[in-house]
Scaffold this motif. Sequence first.
Motif, PDB file in Angstrom:
ATOM      1  N   ARG A 125     -46.646  40.604   7.289  1.00 19.15           N
ATOM      2  CA  ARG A 125     -45.951  39.944   6.174  1.00 19.15           C
ATOM      3  C   ARG A 125     -45.451  38.567   6.582  1.00 19.15           C
ATOM      4  O   ARG A 125     -45.559  37.606   5.816  1.00 19.15           O
ATOM      5  CB  ARG A 125     -44.783  40.800   5.678  1.00 19.15           C
ATOM      6  CG  ARG A 125     -45.206  41.959   4.792  1.00 19.15           C
ATOM      7  CD  ARG A 125     -44.008  42.575   4.088  1.00 19.15           C
ATOM      8  NE  ARG A 125     -42.996  43.046   5.018  1.00 19.15           N
ATOM      9  CZ  ARG A 125     -42.866  44.299   5.443  1.00 19.15           C
ATOM     10  NH1 ARG A 125     -43.698  45.231   5.032  1.00 19.15           N
ATOM     11  NH2 ARG A 125     -41.896  44.629   6.286  1.00 19.15           N
ATOM     12  N   GLN A 126     -44.922  38.464   7.782  1.00 20.99           N
ATOM     13  CA  GLN A 126     -44.443  37.165   8.263  1.00 20.99           C
ATOM     14  C   GLN A 126     -45.594  36.182   8.386  1.00 20.99           C
ATOM     15  O   GLN A 126     -45.459  35.004   8.033  1.00 20.99           O
ATOM     16  CB  GLN A 126     -43.731  37.327   9.611  1.00 20.99           C
ATOM     17  CG  GLN A 126     -42.399  38.026   9.508  1.00 20.99           C
ATOM     18  CD  GLN A 126     -41.801  38.321  10.875  1.00 20.99           C
ATOM     19  OE1 GLN A 126     -42.493  38.299  11.896  1.00 20.99           O
ATOM     20  NE2 GLN A 126     -40.510  38.617  10.890  1.00 20.99           N
ATOM     21  N   GLU A 127     -46.708  36.640   8.879  1.00 21.49           N
ATOM     22  CA  GLU A 127     -47.878  35.767   9.018  1.00 21.49           C
ATOM     23  C   GLU A 127     -48.378  35.328   7.642  1.00 21.49           C
ATOM     24  O   GLU A 127     -48.722  34.156   7.438  1.00 21.49           O
ATOM     25  CB  GLU A 127     -48.990  36.493   9.768  1.00 21.49           C
ATOM     26  CG  GLU A 127     -50.196  35.626  10.052  1.00 21.49           C
ATOM     27  CD  GLU A 127     -51.252  36.334  10.884  1.00 21.49           C
ATOM     28  OE1 GLU A 127     -52.397  35.874  10.831  1.00 21.49           O
ATOM     29  OE2 GLU A 127     -50.933  37.319  11.565  1.00 21.49           O
ATOM     30  N   ARG A 185     -46.592  35.055   4.866  1.00 19.24           N
ATOM     31  CA  ARG A 185     -45.631  34.081   4.332  1.00 19.24           C
ATOM     32  C   ARG A 185     -45.839  32.709   4.970  1.00 19.24           C
ATOM     33  O   ARG A 185     -45.781  31.686   4.296  1.00 19.24           O
ATOM     34  CB  ARG A 185     -44.193  34.553   4.577  1.00 19.24           C
ATOM     35  CG  ARG A 185     -43.758  35.635   3.647  1.00 19.24           C
ATOM     36  CD  ARG A 185     -42.278  35.956   3.838  1.00 19.24           C
ATOM     37  NE  ARG A 185     -42.036  37.310   3.430  1.00 19.24           N
ATOM     38  CZ  ARG A 185     -41.342  38.204   4.099  1.00 19.24           C
ATOM     39  NH1 ARG A 185     -40.773  37.884   5.236  1.00 19.24           N
ATOM     40  NH2 ARG A 185     -41.176  39.423   3.635  1.00 19.24           N
TER      41      ARG A 185
END
Length: 64
Positions: free
Chosen positions: A15-17, A19
């Motif tokens: 998810r961080q990647e 975003r």
Amino acid sequence: MSLITIFRAFAVAARQEQRAEQEVGGRVVRVRGELKDATATIAELRMQVEFAKKVATWFAKGSQ
């Protein structure tokens, strides 16, 4: 460390990647827009300079 904990860590990282990629994509779109605006401004300024040169030449010829 359990498999669930590892899975959650991978999900958070994914998810961080995602975003980060969306943020970078948004920046690219914004910068492309700014480049297009700057290019149009430069073209307009070049036309103004050419016109000013012609006016100066016309005045110089008229004062002789």
